[in-house]
Design an enzyme around this catalytic site. Structure first.
Site, PDB file in Angstrom:
ATOM      1  CG  LEU A  22       3.879   5.633   2.647  1.00  0.00           C
ATOM      2  CD1 LEU A  22       2.434   5.969   2.785  1.00  0.00           C
ATOM      3  CD2 LEU A  22       4.749   5.219   3.849  1.00  0.00           C
ATOM      4  CG  ASP A  23       6.224  11.040   1.902  1.00  0.00           C
ATOM      5  OD1 ASP A  23       6.554  11.488   1.022  1.00  0.00           O
ATOM      6  OD2 ASP A  23       6.509  11.304   2.987  1.00  0.00           O
ATOM      7  N   PRO A  24       7.203   9.167  -1.287  1.00  0.00           N
ATOM      8  CG  PRO A  24       8.184   9.592  -3.384  1.00  0.00           C
ATOM      9  CD  PRO A  24       8.583   9.203  -2.037  1.00  0.00           C
TER      10      PRO A  24
ATOM     11  CG  ASP B  49       3.062  11.707  -0.621  1.00  0.00           C
ATOM     12  OD1 ASP B  49       3.027  11.022  -1.501  1.00  0.00           O
ATOM     13  OD2 ASP B  49       4.003  12.541  -0.319  1.00  0.00           O
TER      14      ASP B  49
ATOM     15  CB  CYS C 213       4.237  10.470   5.472  1.00  0.00           C
ATOM     16  SG  CYS C 213       4.448   8.630   5.258  1.00  0.00           S
TER      17      CYS C 213
END
Length: 380
Positions: A118-120, A123, A152
């Protein structure tokens, strides 16, 4: 080509189930096999106790080893992959130990893929999309002044007084409060010693215009190059950071004050105590929905006027089937595994893909995971 999926924690399951359901040859490795059986035993009996020696004996040339284990395991598993001519995938940031394996992986034609959660992860994909869209626009001009932000956040769908809940040990969140960050603000490097010293307001561009609290985290500056900003671009602001629910800084004010005083072994011990207490008081309840928001924004100004301004916006929440965090971390990991098998990703140690075709395909899949996702054109 077997997939060796190591770790079945809370953020691993949806992507793992997707791979098995799609008919891939998957062996699941977990330190506690019974926990893995509870999560995917209805789909497979290929579940084994995680052990480096046993894994090394099982991995064959061309296989993919996936690490959903704590970060200190990633270099060990990547080294095992080098020794067995296997590929490697993890959702985590590229560590110095991983980066040191780049040349060896390239020489063997192996893909060691990182930062695909997700993050990282998502993004990065959104950033690549926006940079490509800006380059292709009539507004593009190397003389423009650019502002980039990527925020995020994950928190309970139904806000509580604490303005946060924990899916796993709170210790990582508490340690992050002691971490400095580096970003760009008004063309100058901004170094922040503690998150609470740089909290700003962020308004969602989605309907409702909900406001969050935002702060920079980690070192944002290396991503200027990774997002393929040209060296001669005039970058006014560049921040990658975290979002919290409105009111978080007030609810956590006493925690900030105490964390500021903690030093040495005694301070670390106190953090452990705080972590245990927060886990007891503020862990997610069984079946309680979480929420994840992600807003990546790129804007360009010329002569004081905005000429291009878009945000890739996402708002997702947990369902009876899976948490939002679990979906958004593990499904992109599964996409990376399939891309490695299809030879769509380069050899060496790499982050999320830059290839526009792969980026587009993955973002189309991500759109199925979130209840709200759109590119907002602020000038439309």
């Amino acid at each position: 080509m077997t997939i060796h999926w190591c770790g079945t924690g809370l953020s691993a399951i949806p992507g793992l189930r997707r791979l098995i359901t799609n008919g891939h040859d998957v062996v699941v490795w977990n330190r506690t096999p019974a926990k893995a059986e509870a999560e995917v035993g209805d789909l497979t009996d290929q579940i084994r106790a995680f052990d480096m020696a046993a894994l090394g004996a099982a991995v064959q040339r061309g296989d993919v080893v996936v690490s959903m284990l704590p970060g200190d395991w990633h270099p060990k598993l990547a080294q095992l992959c080098l020794e067995h001519d296997a590929n490697f995938v993890t959702s985590s940031y590229i560590s110095p130990e991983l980066r040191a394996l780049d040349s060896a992986a390239q020489e063997k034609g192996l893909s060691f893929v990182n930062e695909v959660g997700l993050d990282p992860g998502i993004d990065h994909l959104m950033a690549h999309h926006l940079v490509a869209a800006y380059r292709a626009s009539d507004a593009y001009d190397p003389a423009n002044e650019l502002t980039f932000t990527s925020y995020c956040g994950g928190f309970p769908k139904v806000a509580n007084d604490f303005r946060y809940k924990f899916s796993w040990s709170p210790l990582g969140v508490l340690k992050a409060l002691r971490s400095p960050s580096r970003s760009l603000k008004d063309f100058e490097e901004l170094n922040v010693d503690r998150p609470w010293n740089a909290i700003t307001r962020f308004a969602s561009p989605l309907p409702g215009a909900e406001e969050f609290e935002a702060y920079p985290n980690r070192d944002s500056l290396p991503f200027i190059a990774d997002y393929r900003f040209d060296p001669d671009w005039k970058v006014k602001t560049f921040v990658r950071g975290t979002l919290r629910l409105d009111g978080w800084s007030t609810a956590w004010a006493d925690i900030f004050r105490e964390v500021e005083t903690l030093k040495g072994p005694e301070g670390d011990a106190r953090l452990e105590e705080m972590s245990d207490q927060f886990w007891a008081d503020h862990a997610y309840d069984e079946g309680e929905p979480d929420r994840v928001v992600l807003f990546v924004t790129l804007g360009a100004e010329r002569d004081g006027s905005t000429v291009w301004h878009q945000t890739y916006a996402m708002d997702a929440w947990g369902t009876d089937e899976a948490s939002a965090m679990g979906r958004l971390v593990s499904v992109p990991v599964s996409l990376a595994i399939e891309a490695v098998q299809a030879h769509r990703l380069p050899a060496g140690v790499t982050p999320a893909p830059h290839d526009p075709a792969v980026v587009g395909d993955w973002l189309a899949e991500v759109a199925k995971l979130a209840q709200k996702i759109e590119v907002v054109d602020h000038l439309a």
